[in-house]
Scaffold this motif. Structure first.
Motif, PDB file in Angstrom:
ATOM      1  N   CYS A  54      -6.414  -9.570 -15.332  1.00 18.26           N
ATOM      2  CA  CYS A  54      -6.998 -11.104 -15.194  1.00 18.26           C
ATOM      3  C   CYS A  54      -7.494 -11.498 -14.099  1.00 18.26           C
ATOM      4  O   CYS A  54      -6.610 -10.890 -12.711  1.00 18.26           O
ATOM      5  CB  CYS A  54      -4.883 -11.979 -15.494  1.00 18.26           C
ATOM      6  N   VAL A  87      -7.919 -14.616 -12.202  1.00 21.31           N
ATOM      7  CA  VAL A  87      -6.517 -15.529 -11.910  1.00 21.31           C
ATOM      8  C   VAL A  87      -5.058 -14.885 -10.836  1.00 21.31           C
ATOM      9  O   VAL A  87      -5.329 -15.238 -10.439  1.00 21.31           O
ATOM     10  CB  VAL A  87      -6.709 -16.085 -12.737  1.00 21.31           C
ATOM     11  N   SER A  88      -4.545 -13.927 -12.026  1.00 20.16           N
ATOM     12  CA  SER A  88      -3.639 -13.904 -11.623  1.00 20.16           C
ATOM     13  C   SER A  88      -3.071 -12.260 -10.887  1.00 20.16           C
ATOM     14  O   SER A  88      -2.130 -12.077 -10.282  1.00 20.16           O
ATOM     15  CB  SER A  88      -2.410 -14.279 -13.303  1.00 20.16           C
ATOM     16  N   ASP A  89      -4.084 -11.819 -11.488  1.00 21.21           N
ATOM     17  CA  ASP A  89      -3.676 -10.031 -10.903  1.00 21.21           C
ATOM     18  C   ASP A  89      -3.155  -9.426 -12.208  1.00 21.21           C
ATOM     19  O   ASP A  89      -2.790  -8.383 -11.603  1.00 21.21           O
ATOM     20  CB  ASP A  89      -3.668 -10.098  -9.375  1.00 21.21           C
ATOM     21  N   GLU A  90      -2.602 -10.046 -13.391  1.00 18.14           N
ATOM     22  CA  GLU A  90      -1.699  -9.428 -13.762  1.00 18.14           C
ATOM     23  C   GLU A  90      -2.524  -8.456 -14.639  1.00 18.14           C
ATOM     24  O   GLU A  90      -3.668  -8.776 -15.157  1.00 18.14           O
ATOM     25  CB  GLU A  90      -1.135 -10.564 -15.121  1.00 18.14           C
ATOM     26  N   CYS A 134      -5.008 -13.667 -18.617  1.00 23.74           N
ATOM     27  CA  CYS A 134      -4.206 -13.229 -18.822  1.00 23.74           C
ATOM     28  C   CYS A 134      -3.329 -14.713 -20.021  1.00 23.74           C
ATOM     29  O   CYS A 134      -2.435 -14.308 -21.131  1.00 23.74           O
ATOM     30  CB  CYS A 134      -3.366 -12.951 -18.363  1.00 23.74           C
ATOM     31  N   ASP A 139      -2.758 -20.693 -18.736  1.00 24.96           N
ATOM     32  CA  ASP A 139      -2.776 -21.199 -17.484  1.00 24.96           C
ATOM     33  C   ASP A 139      -3.681 -21.018 -16.450  1.00 24.96           C
ATOM     34  O   ASP A 139      -4.488 -21.385 -15.776  1.00 24.96           O
ATOM     35  CB  ASP A 139      -1.199 -21.120 -16.736  1.00 24.96           C
ATOM     36  N   CYS A 140      -3.636 -19.761 -16.602  1.00 21.83           N
ATOM     37  CA  CYS A 140      -5.536 -19.303 -16.244  1.00 21.83           C
ATOM     38  C   CYS A 140      -6.667 -19.856 -16.637  1.00 21.83           C
ATOM     39  O   CYS A 140      -7.285 -19.690 -15.770  1.00 21.83           O
ATOM     40  CB  CYS A 140      -5.353 -17.569 -16.231  1.00 21.83           C
ATOM     41  N   GLU A 180      -7.421 -22.489 -14.607  1.00 24.22           N
ATOM     42  CA  GLU A 180      -7.847 -22.069 -13.431  1.00 24.22           C
ATOM     43  C   GLU A 180      -9.425 -21.823 -13.762  1.00 24.22           C
ATOM     44  O   GLU A 180     -10.029 -22.159 -12.676  1.00 24.22           O
ATOM     45  CB  GLU A 180      -7.263 -21.342 -13.400  1.00 24.22           C
TER      46      GLU A 180
END
Length: 203
Positions: free
Chosen positions: A133, A135-138, A160, A163-164, A167
């Motif tokens: 992702c 945004v989160s790097d997940e 992911c 919430d992302c 963003e």
């Protein structure tokens, strides 16, 4: 949404990068979002609103044109003519055969934009270059479940979780640039591999 988020990275008045002068100022015109580097630009933009929006349209067409996913009309399904009728609706490039099809599109834009989004996901999802992702790097999958596919500025942006998604909508141009950079890097790496595989010429 009535409109995609404003997809360009720069202010339509000054050309400065959005965010360089603090939080961008967002205005909506007939349901369509435009972002400015500062409040002072709004009056200049609105001095000749039609001309200003036409200039933004031209930039969006130039930006989204190379990635447009369809060779057929999103309205009729028929093959587009060599010179398709192009227009921008809610910050998205749309190509149809003629003015009559444009009128059909405008009656039910949500329906046709949904079909256009699906075409973008199909076209760009096959060779999507990010593995996590933006945004989160997940990493995709796992505890977060299936990723969510967003279409921003004609690009597939895969996140992911919900919430992302929020963003990405706050700073869409940032993620358009990120995905573009990743695609360019992957293409350059592939081109480099192709050159390495070619036999060297004998002297």
């Amino acid at each position: 949404a009535a409109s995609d988020p404003y997809p360009l990275a720069t202010c339509p008045v000054t050309g400065k990068k959005l965010g360089s002068m603090g939080e961008p100022v967002v205005k909506t015109y007939d349901g369509r979002e435009v972002r400015f580097c500062c409040g002072g630009c709004i009056k200049k933009f609105e001095k000749d609103l039609a001309a200003s929006l036409t200039a933004v349209d031209a930039k969006i067409i130039a930006d989204q044109g190379p990635l447009y996913p369809l060779t057929t009309s999103v309205v009729s399904g028929k093959k587009l003519p060599e010179k398709a009728h192009e227009f921008v609706h809610g910050n998205r490039l749309v190509r149809v055969a003629d003015e009559k099809e444009k009128a059909e599109f405008v009656k039910e834009p949500a329906k046709f934009l949904k079909a256009l989004d699906a075409a973008v996901v199909t076209a760009q999802g096959q060779d999507y270059v990010l593995t996590q992702c933006p945004v989160s790097d997940e990493k995709y999958g796992g505890d977060m479940g299936d990723p969510i596919d967003l279409v921003v500025g004609g690009r597939l942006v895969r996140v992911c979780c919900k919430d992302c998604t929020d963003e990405v909508e706050k700073t869409p141009a940032k993620f358009v640039e990120l995905v573009d950079a990743a695609r360019k890097k992957a293409a350059e790496a592939k081109a480099g591999e192709g050159k390495a595989d070619q036999p060297k010429e004998k002297k």
